[in-house]
Design a protein around this motif. Structure first.
Motif, PDB file in Angstrom:
ATOM      1  N   LYS A  78       8.714   7.202  -0.444  1.00  0.00           N
ATOM      2  CA  LYS A  78       9.505   8.374  -0.837  1.00  0.00           C
ATOM      3  C   LYS A  78      10.924   7.942  -1.189  1.00  0.00           C
ATOM      4  O   LYS A  78      11.480   8.385  -2.204  1.00  0.00           O
ATOM      5  CB  LYS A  78       9.530   9.416   0.276  1.00  0.00           C
ATOM      6  CG  LYS A  78      10.332  10.649  -0.085  1.00  0.00           C
ATOM      7  CD  LYS A  78      10.300  11.700   1.003  1.00  0.00           C
ATOM      8  CE  LYS A  78      11.109  12.923   0.577  1.00  0.00           C
ATOM      9  NZ  LYS A  78      11.101  13.976   1.600  1.00  0.00           N
ATOM     10  N   ILE A  79      11.497   7.084  -0.379  1.00  0.00           N
ATOM     11  CA  ILE A  79      12.850   6.594  -0.660  1.00  0.00           C
ATOM     12  C   ILE A  79      12.853   5.844  -1.991  1.00  0.00           C
ATOM     13  O   ILE A  79      13.702   6.096  -2.857  1.00  0.00           O
ATOM     14  CB  ILE A  79      13.356   5.702   0.485  1.00  0.00           C
ATOM     15  CG1 ILE A  79      13.509   6.522   1.773  1.00  0.00           C
ATOM     16  CG2 ILE A  79      14.696   5.049   0.117  1.00  0.00           C
ATOM     17  CD1 ILE A  79      13.688   5.697   3.029  1.00  0.00           C
ATOM     18  N   ALA A  80      11.888   4.955  -2.184  1.00  0.00           N
ATOM     19  CA  ALA A  80      11.815   4.172  -3.420  1.00  0.00           C
ATOM     20  C   ALA A  80      11.713   5.074  -4.649  1.00  0.00           C
ATOM     21  O   ALA A  80      12.287   4.769  -5.697  1.00  0.00           O
ATOM     22  CB  ALA A  80      10.632   3.216  -3.363  1.00  0.00           C
ATOM     23  N   ASP A  81      11.004   6.169  -4.518  1.00  0.00           N
ATOM     24  CA  ASP A  81      10.822   7.080  -5.652  1.00  0.00           C
ATOM     25  C   ASP A  81      12.075   7.884  -5.985  1.00  0.00           C
ATOM     26  O   ASP A  81      12.139   8.480  -7.062  1.00  0.00           O
ATOM     27  CB  ASP A  81       9.670   8.059  -5.359  1.00  0.00           C
ATOM     28  CG  ASP A  81       8.310   7.392  -5.432  1.00  0.00           C
ATOM     29  OD1 ASP A  81       8.201   6.270  -5.980  1.00  0.00           O
ATOM     30  OD2 ASP A  81       7.344   7.997  -4.918  1.00  0.00           O
ATOM     31  N   ARG A 117       0.383  -3.374   2.230  1.00  0.00           N
ATOM     32  CA  ARG A 117       0.469  -1.932   1.962  1.00  0.00           C
ATOM     33  C   ARG A 117       1.780  -1.582   1.262  1.00  0.00           C
ATOM     34  O   ARG A 117       1.788  -0.835   0.287  1.00  0.00           O
ATOM     35  CB  ARG A 117       0.325  -1.161   3.278  1.00  0.00           C
ATOM     36  CG  ARG A 117       0.591   0.316   3.168  1.00  0.00           C
ATOM     37  CD  ARG A 117      -0.660   1.099   2.831  1.00  0.00           C
ATOM     38  NE  ARG A 117      -0.369   2.519   2.946  1.00  0.00           N
ATOM     39  CZ  ARG A 117      -0.411   3.354   1.920  1.00  0.00           C
ATOM     40  NH1 ARG A 117      -0.767   2.936   0.741  1.00  0.00           N
ATOM     41  NH2 ARG A 117      -0.116   4.628   2.084  1.00  0.00           N
ATOM     42  N   LEU A 118       2.899  -2.114   1.737  1.00  0.00           N
ATOM     43  CA  LEU A 118       4.198  -1.819   1.127  1.00  0.00           C
ATOM     44  C   LEU A 118       4.262  -2.305  -0.316  1.00  0.00           C
ATOM     45  O   LEU A 118       4.842  -1.651  -1.184  1.00  0.00           O
ATOM     46  CB  LEU A 118       5.317  -2.434   1.957  1.00  0.00           C
ATOM     47  CG  LEU A 118       5.538  -1.795   3.322  1.00  0.00           C
ATOM     48  CD1 LEU A 118       6.457  -2.654   4.164  1.00  0.00           C
ATOM     49  CD2 LEU A 118       6.096  -0.385   3.176  1.00  0.00           C
ATOM     50  N   ILE A 119       3.657  -3.444  -0.586  1.00  0.00           N
ATOM     51  CA  ILE A 119       3.635  -3.993  -1.941  1.00  0.00           C
ATOM     52  C   ILE A 119       2.713  -3.156  -2.829  1.00  0.00           C
ATOM     53  O   ILE A 119       3.068  -2.823  -3.962  1.00  0.00           O
ATOM     54  CB  ILE A 119       3.216  -5.477  -1.917  1.00  0.00           C
ATOM     55  CG1 ILE A 119       4.314  -6.310  -1.236  1.00  0.00           C
ATOM     56  CG2 ILE A 119       2.936  -5.978  -3.327  1.00  0.00           C
ATOM     57  CD1 ILE A 119       3.883  -7.717  -0.869  1.00  0.00           C
ATOM     58  N   GLU A 120       1.541  -2.801  -2.311  1.00  0.00           N
ATOM     59  CA  GLU A 120       0.578  -2.023  -3.097  1.00  0.00           C
ATOM     60  C   GLU A 120       1.149  -0.680  -3.546  1.00  0.00           C
ATOM     61  O   GLU A 120       0.922  -0.254  -4.682  1.00  0.00           O
ATOM     62  CB  GLU A 120      -0.702  -1.782  -2.297  1.00  0.00           C
ATOM     63  CG  GLU A 120      -1.588  -2.987  -2.193  1.00  0.00           C
ATOM     64  CD  GLU A 120      -2.790  -2.762  -1.290  1.00  0.00           C
ATOM     65  OE1 GLU A 120      -3.705  -3.598  -1.363  1.00  0.00           O
ATOM     66  OE2 GLU A 120      -2.829  -1.775  -0.522  1.00  0.00           O
ATOM     67  N   ILE A 121       1.873  -0.009  -2.675  1.00  0.00           N
ATOM     68  CA  ILE A 121       2.406   1.311  -3.036  1.00  0.00           C
ATOM     69  C   ILE A 121       3.775   1.214  -3.707  1.00  0.00           C
ATOM     70  O   ILE A 121       4.379   2.224  -4.023  1.00  0.00           O
ATOM     71  CB  ILE A 121       2.457   2.261  -1.821  1.00  0.00           C
ATOM     72  CG1 ILE A 121       3.444   1.785  -0.761  1.00  0.00           C
ATOM     73  CG2 ILE A 121       1.060   2.476  -1.250  1.00  0.00           C
ATOM     74  CD1 ILE A 121       3.673   2.776   0.375  1.00  0.00           C
ATOM     75  N   SER A 167      15.749   0.633   5.114  1.00  0.00           N
ATOM     76  CA  SER A 167      16.252   2.000   4.958  1.00  0.00           C
ATOM     77  C   SER A 167      15.613   2.999   5.912  1.00  0.00           C
ATOM     78  O   SER A 167      16.177   4.060   6.167  1.00  0.00           O
ATOM     79  CB  SER A 167      16.062   2.459   3.513  1.00  0.00           C
ATOM     80  OG  SER A 167      14.704   2.348   3.137  1.00  0.00           O
ATOM     81  N   THR A 168      14.444   2.663   6.445  1.00  0.00           N
ATOM     82  CA  THR A 168      13.785   3.490   7.450  1.00  0.00           C
ATOM     83  C   THR A 168      12.842   2.598   8.255  1.00  0.00           C
ATOM     84  O   THR A 168      12.671   1.429   7.932  1.00  0.00           O
ATOM     85  CB  THR A 168      13.028   4.676   6.804  1.00  0.00           C
ATOM     86  OG1 THR A 168      12.647   5.600   7.817  1.00  0.00           O
ATOM     87  CG2 THR A 168      11.813   4.230   6.029  1.00  0.00           C
ATOM     88  N   ARG A 169      12.240   3.136   9.271  1.00  0.00           N
ATOM     89  CA  ARG A 169      11.331   2.351  10.116  1.00  0.00           C
ATOM     90  C   ARG A 169      10.119   1.882   9.308  1.00  0.00           C
ATOM     91  O   ARG A 169       9.575   2.641   8.499  1.00  0.00           O
ATOM     92  CB  ARG A 169      10.857   3.182  11.309  1.00  0.00           C
ATOM     93  CG  ARG A 169      11.940   3.566  12.290  1.00  0.00           C
ATOM     94  CD  ARG A 169      12.472   2.422  13.108  1.00  0.00           C
ATOM     95  NE  ARG A 169      11.386   1.649  13.680  1.00  0.00           N
ATOM     96  CZ  ARG A 169      11.470   0.357  13.995  1.00  0.00           C
ATOM     97  NH1 ARG A 169      12.574  -0.309  13.767  1.00  0.00           N
ATOM     98  NH2 ARG A 169      10.454  -0.273  14.528  1.00  0.00           N
ATOM     99  N   PRO A 170       9.649   0.665   9.526  1.00  0.00           N
ATOM    100  CA  PRO A 170       8.552   0.124   8.735  1.00  0.00           C
ATOM    101  C   PRO A 170       7.174   0.698   9.076  1.00  0.00           C
ATOM    102  O   PRO A 170       6.226   0.468   8.339  1.00  0.00           O
ATOM    103  CB  PRO A 170       8.600  -1.367   9.056  1.00  0.00           C
ATOM    104  CG  PRO A 170       9.173  -1.443  10.422  1.00  0.00           C
ATOM    105  CD  PRO A 170      10.173  -0.309  10.482  1.00  0.00           C
ATOM    106  N   GLU A 171       7.074   1.439  10.155  1.00  0.00           N
ATOM    107  CA  GLU A 171       5.769   1.977  10.552  1.00  0.00           C
ATOM    108  C   GLU A 171       5.288   3.085   9.624  1.00  0.00           C
ATOM    109  O   GLU A 171       4.144   3.525   9.724  1.00  0.00           O
ATOM    110  CB  GLU A 171       5.819   2.536  11.984  1.00  0.00           C
ATOM    111  CG  GLU A 171       6.085   1.501  13.044  1.00  0.00           C
ATOM    112  CD  GLU A 171       7.567   1.241  13.263  1.00  0.00           C
ATOM    113  OE1 GLU A 171       8.417   1.959  12.695  1.00  0.00           O
ATOM    114  OE2 GLU A 171       7.876   0.298  14.000  1.00  0.00           O
ATOM    115  N   ASN A 172       6.160   3.565   8.755  1.00  0.00           N
ATOM    116  CA  ASN A 172       5.809   4.677   7.893  1.00  0.00           C
ATOM    117  C   ASN A 172       5.988   4.273   6.422  1.00  0.00           C
ATOM    118  O   ASN A 172       7.006   4.568   5.813  1.00  0.00           O
ATOM    119  CB  ASN A 172       6.670   5.898   8.231  1.00  0.00           C
ATOM    120  CG  ASN A 172       6.201   7.149   7.523  1.00  0.00           C
ATOM    121  OD1 ASN A 172       5.415   7.098   6.581  1.00  0.00           O
ATOM    122  ND2 ASN A 172       6.706   8.282   7.962  1.00  0.00           N
ATOM    123  N   PRO A 173       4.990   3.596   5.852  1.00  0.00           N
ATOM    124  CA  PRO A 173       5.101   3.165   4.455  1.00  0.00           C
ATOM    125  C   PRO A 173       5.314   4.323   3.481  1.00  0.00           C
ATOM    126  O   PRO A 173       5.972   4.172   2.471  1.00  0.00           O
ATOM    127  CB  PRO A 173       3.771   2.469   4.173  1.00  0.00           C
ATOM    128  CG  PRO A 173       3.163   2.183   5.483  1.00  0.00           C
ATOM    129  CD  PRO A 173       3.743   3.151   6.461  1.00  0.00           C
TER     130      PRO A 173
END
Length: 179
Positions: free
Chosen positions: A134-137, A157-161, A123-129
């Protein structure tokens, strides 16, 4: 090297890694189609001819068109595919990281949500977790990503957040089978 080791031992690589885990794996093709009608026809054909239970489609990228039109065009494609295959075939929608701003991806997710996508991918570039978080929320569609991530710490990092529901590493770019 795994292939060489497997050939030397006379067994497939999956045997070297502990053996079979499952007998089947679910796969999905891309629908294609330049118009909503073509996308719907392609999707119906894939389901009828090959029995697929899931399909994947890209968005109608903004490019030089206004965002609202790109969203409307994408909604028309997703609706056509959903109408063509019915409620029991899963549809994944791949954004292909066309949005840098999370708000655009959120708007798109809200617009396609009535068609119950299996997930919205990249949904967006992966460099910005934090943007992914924000999208997930703000959306009710499961999110998938990972094909553009190269190192295990990026996934961690993506899994942790809790920014993703589906992690999709591409073993060709992230270091191989055991990385």
């Amino acid at each position: 090297l795994w292939d060489i080791a497997g050939k030397s031992a006379g067994v497939p690589v999956w045997m070297l890694l502990g053996g079979r885990v499952r007998n089947k794996i679910r796969v999905y093709p891309g629908t294609g189609g330049g118009t909503p009608e073509q996308a719907g026809q392609n999707a119906a054909s894939l389901v009828e001819k090959y029995g697929y239970t899931a399909l994947k489609m890209g968005i109608q990228a903004p490019g030089d068109k206004p965002l609202n039109r790109a969203i409307r065009d994408t909604v028309a494609h997703v609706k056509a595919v959903r109408d063509a295959v019915g409620p029991d075939v899963d549809i994944a929608v791949d954004v292909h990281t066309k949005f840098v701003e999370p708000d655009r991806a959120i708007r798109l997710a809200h617009a396609i949500e009535p068609f119950q996508p299996m997930w919205m991918e990249e949904s967006t570039r992966p460099e910005n977790p934090d943007a992914m978080k924000k999208i997930a929320d703000h959306v009710n569609i499961p999110l998938a990503s990972g094909e553009s991530n190269y190192m295990i710490h990026e996934f961690k990092r993506l899994i942790e957040i809790q920014a993703l529901d589906f992690v999709q590493p591409d073993i060709c770019v992230c270091g191989g089978v055991l990385t």
